[in-house]
Scaffold this motif. Sequence first.
Motif, mmCIF file in Angstrom:
data_model
loop_
_atom_site.group_PDB
_atom_site.id
_atom_site.type_symbol
_atom_site.label_atom_id
_atom_site.label_comp_id
_atom_site.label_asym_id
_atom_site.label_seq_id
_atom_site.Cartn_x
_atom_site.Cartn_y
_atom_site.Cartn_z
ATOM 1 N N VAL A 13 20.774 8.511 -28.690
ATOM 2 C CA VAL A 13 20.680 9.612 -27.726
ATOM 3 C C VAL A 13 21.450 9.224 -26.459
ATOM 4 C CG1 VAL A 13 19.118 10.985 -26.287
ATOM 5 C CG2 VAL A 13 18.515 10.509 -28.681
ATOM 6 N N ALA A 14 21.366 7.953 -26.079
ATOM 7 C CA ALA A 14 22.120 7.498 -24.901
ATOM 8 C C ALA A 14 23.627 7.597 -25.154
ATOM 9 C CB ALA A 14 21.720 6.052 -24.561
ATOM 10 N N VAL A 15 24.046 7.237 -26.356
ATOM 11 C CA VAL A 15 25.474 7.343 -26.703
ATOM 12 C C VAL A 15 25.901 8.806 -26.626
ATOM 13 C CG1 VAL A 15 27.137 7.159 -28.619
ATOM 14 C CG2 VAL A 15 25.532 5.282 -28.175
ATOM 15 N N ALA A 16 25.037 9.697 -27.157
ATOM 16 C CA ALA A 16 25.360 11.130 -27.159
ATOM 17 C C ALA A 16 25.568 11.620 -25.727
ATOM 18 C CB ALA A 16 24.242 11.910 -27.835
ATOM 19 N N ARG A 17 24.642 11.242 -24.844
ATOM 20 C CA ARG A 17 24.778 11.674 -23.435
ATOM 21 C C ARG A 17 26.080 11.141 -22.859
ATOM 22 N NH1 ARG A 17 19.538 13.612 -21.859
ATOM 23 N NH2 ARG A 17 17.880 12.523 -22.956
ATOM 24 N N ALA A 18 26.364 9.865 -23.158
ATOM 25 C CA ALA A 18 27.590 9.253 -22.615
ATOM 26 C C ALA A 18 28.840 9.942 -23.163
ATOM 27 C CB ALA A 18 27.601 7.758 -22.940
ATOM 28 N N GLU A 19 28.764 10.414 -24.386
ATOM 29 C CA GLU A 19 29.940 11.070 -24.987
ATOM 30 C C GLU A 19 30.044 12.544 -24.586
ATOM 31 O OE1 GLU A 19 30.011 10.327 -29.270
ATOM 32 O OE2 GLU A 19 31.171 8.496 -28.929
ATOM 33 N N GLY A 20 29.067 13.002 -23.804
ATOM 34 C CA GLY A 20 29.133 14.375 -23.279
ATOM 35 C C GLY A 20 28.481 15.410 -24.171
ATOM 36 N N ASP A 21 27.687 14.984 -25.151
ATOM 37 C CA ASP A 21 26.971 15.960 -25.980
ATOM 38 C C ASP A 21 25.819 16.552 -25.158
ATOM 39 O OD1 ASP A 21 28.641 14.958 -27.926
ATOM 40 O OD2 ASP A 21 27.133 13.607 -28.761
ATOM 41 N N GLU A 22 25.433 17.755 -25.524
ATOM 42 C CA GLU A 22 24.353 18.412 -24.784
ATOM 43 C C GLU A 22 23.031 18.202 -25.523
ATOM 44 O OE1 GLU A 22 22.809 22.959 -23.862
ATOM 45 O OE2 GLU A 22 24.730 22.642 -24.879
ATOM 46 N N VAL A 23 22.028 17.674 -24.805
ATOM 47 C CA VAL A 23 20.707 17.520 -25.424
ATOM 48 C C VAL A 23 19.969 18.849 -25.255
ATOM 49 C CG1 VAL A 23 18.554 16.212 -25.443
ATOM 50 C CG2 VAL A 23 20.697 15.059 -24.852
ATOM 51 N N VAL A 24 19.861 19.590 -26.349
ATOM 52 C CA VAL A 24 19.293 20.943 -26.272
ATOM 53 C C VAL A 24 17.770 20.892 -26.315
ATOM 54 C CG1 VAL A 24 19.239 23.224 -27.390
ATOM 55 C CG2 VAL A 24 21.333 21.854 -27.429
ATOM 56 N N VAL A 25 17.249 20.027 -27.165
ATOM 57 C CA VAL A 25 15.801 19.855 -27.295
ATOM 58 C C VAL A 25 15.536 18.365 -27.456
ATOM 59 C CG1 VAL A 25 13.744 20.400 -28.680
ATOM 60 C CG2 VAL A 25 15.637 22.011 -28.626
ATOM 61 N N GLY A 26 14.406 17.885 -26.956
ATOM 62 C CA GLY A 26 13.989 16.504 -27.199
ATOM 63 C C GLY A 26 14.798 15.511 -26.387
ATOM 64 N N GLY A 27 15.152 14.399 -27.052
ATOM 65 C CA GLY A 27 15.965 13.391 -26.380
ATOM 66 C C GLY A 27 15.158 12.273 -25.752
ATOM 67 N N GLN A 28 13.840 12.308 -25.950
ATOM 68 C CA GLN A 28 12.998 11.269 -25.331
ATOM 69 C C GLN A 28 12.044 10.653 -26.347
ATOM 70 O OE1 GLN A 28 13.155 10.612 -22.083
ATOM 71 N NE2 GLN A 28 14.446 12.356 -21.518
ATOM 72 N N ARG A 29 11.643 9.426 -26.055
ATOM 73 C CA ARG A 29 10.498 8.840 -26.728
ATOM 74 C C ARG A 29 9.291 9.727 -26.382
ATOM 75 N NH1 ARG A 29 8.914 2.556 -26.608
ATOM 76 N NH2 ARG A 29 11.143 2.282 -26.857
ATOM 77 N N ALA A 30 8.390 9.914 -27.328
ATOM 78 C CA ALA A 30 7.275 10.832 -27.064
ATOM 79 C C ALA A 30 6.347 10.258 -25.998
ATOM 80 C CB ALA A 30 6.503 11.083 -28.338
ATOM 81 N N SER A 31 5.757 11.154 -25.192
ATOM 82 C CA SER A 31 4.812 10.686 -24.173
ATOM 83 C C SER A 31 3.406 11.151 -24.556
ATOM 84 C CB SER A 31 5.223 11.230 -22.820
ATOM 85 O OG SER A 31 5.435 12.615 -22.934
ATOM 86 N N GLY A 32 2.437 10.770 -23.796
ATOM 87 C CA GLY A 32 1.043 11.142 -24.103
ATOM 88 C C GLY A 32 0.354 9.960 -24.759
ATOM 89 N N ALA A 33 -0.866 9.713 -24.319
ATOM 90 C CA ALA A 33 -1.571 8.475 -24.697
ATOM 91 C C ALA A 33 -1.574 8.227 -26.201
ATOM 92 C CB ALA A 33 -2.997 8.533 -24.170
ATOM 93 N N ALA A 34 -1.899 9.262 -26.981
ATOM 94 C CA ALA A 34 -2.040 9.047 -28.424
ATOM 95 C C ALA A 34 -0.700 8.638 -29.041
ATOM 96 C CB ALA A 34 -2.552 10.313 -29.082
ATOM 97 N N LEU A 35 0.379 9.232 -28.540
ATOM 98 C CA LEU A 35 1.673 9.004 -29.180
ATOM 99 C C LEU A 35 2.324 7.689 -28.747
ATOM 100 C CD1 LEU A 35 3.180 12.605 -29.230
ATOM 101 C CD2 LEU A 35 1.852 11.436 -30.978
#
Length: 500
Positions: A339-361
Amino acid sequence: MAETFLNFIAGEWREPSTGQYHENRNPADTEDVIGLFPRSGREDVERAVASAREGFERWKRTPAPARGDVLRRAGDLMTEHKEEIARIMTREMGKVLTETRGDVQEGIDTAYYAASEGRRLFGHTVPSELRDKWAMSYRRPIGICGLITPFNFPMAIPTWKMFPALTCGNSVIFKPAEDVPHTAHMLVELLLEAGLPPDVIQLVHGRGSDVGNVMVEHPEIPVISFTGSTDTGARIGEVCGRMHKRLSLEMGGKNAQIVMPDADLDLALDGVLWGAFGTTGQRCTATSRLLLHDDIHAAFLDRLAQRVRALRLGPGLEQGTDVGPLINRAALEKVEEYVAVARAEGDEVVVGGQRASGAALTRGFFHEPTILAGVRAGSRLACEEVFGPVLSVIRVADLDEAIRVNNEVAYGLSSSIYTRDVRSAFRAINELDNGITYVNAPTIGAEAHLPFGGVKQTGNGHREGGWEVYEFYSETKVAYVDYSGKLQRAQIDNYAGSPS
Ligand code: UN1
């Protein structure tokens, strides 16, 4: 205290010679320790080879229909224990329960296919060039088969290799992926219960760099079947090439789904959702590129983004979960890197792009299902296998461009086209460089009784599943029987023109 599991070598459950074990943890909750599994070494493989050699001598003389009968019973037992195995598998591998049930079912289907193949194992009988002479080919077992299997289909993929190998009369040394040893343990237990002679199957747990390497380099293991990364496959190939071993490789993919403007777009949407995010994108056949025609690009992407945002991330054992965790920390970090490479290459993150948050996850290896748009053909996200819930969307002007983009990667496992135009469908079947092409279906979902595999860097020309794999696990022998009672030289040595 976590349960300790053992290897199965020379007819007994044994501790590893190294005395070392590793912890198998639930990828949805790393505080959940499933058990301790052996980290074996060279001595364990040596012992397994010595026993498998004896097993082979007896098993190869067992009639093939009787060998098939053992696999039929294995299929019955897997059916009986399907739910239990599925739960064990979800706990150690992470994918949702409906999918692990499917994984077990694929093993069951493979068992029954193998059982019936024990009554076929066809050779050919063809006319001889000469009078009073018989000519035929038939199949012979080869010897000890070394099977090195991946984490993503803990039951199906081992059975794809093991059941045909056993039906053909070989003995087997099985090294499952370190992340899914419990399912492997279950499989071996069921095979023994089904009546497989104990020295015909050897289960050696451990790392590829220890156990796997020793198997690949062992002169008494003439057959190796490996499913995993293209890099590891290349290294295995070098050794097997040098040692003249028979080798089957199933490696990476960068599978694409093409959507044409004339397609049933609702169907195409369901297809890409399942193909890209089913099994958290960890199928070799997962859809990792979506090739969208210009005319529908914006609207389709919009609808897809909405559907992806609605996917429920969570433990595979929890009802309502759509997408489970990745298999381990390294896999999660690899997705983050991409995902970091994608951002660096100029791709658009439309949805997601993160490690999940929230205690259970955060107790597991969860990453948000992610769509990258504006990905350019030839960029890293368009070419490299991510093996996670990341979909790269590439815009194409027409079918020619879609075919070109599909074909310009190094891999060639599966592809898919959604269209209502029969001409586009057949052109795609014929021109997409893949081992499998789906029309109006996602890139995943191969059936157990058809040849499975890919072209280019995905494989080395062999297939798993279906009838072809039986050729891999057997050696062709030709027999000529001359009942003329005289020396008849072959046609090349006595050709006298066409017979009158
Ligand atoms: C894999 O992609 O790793 O085709 C194996 C499928 C399954 C097997 C996939 N039958 O989706």
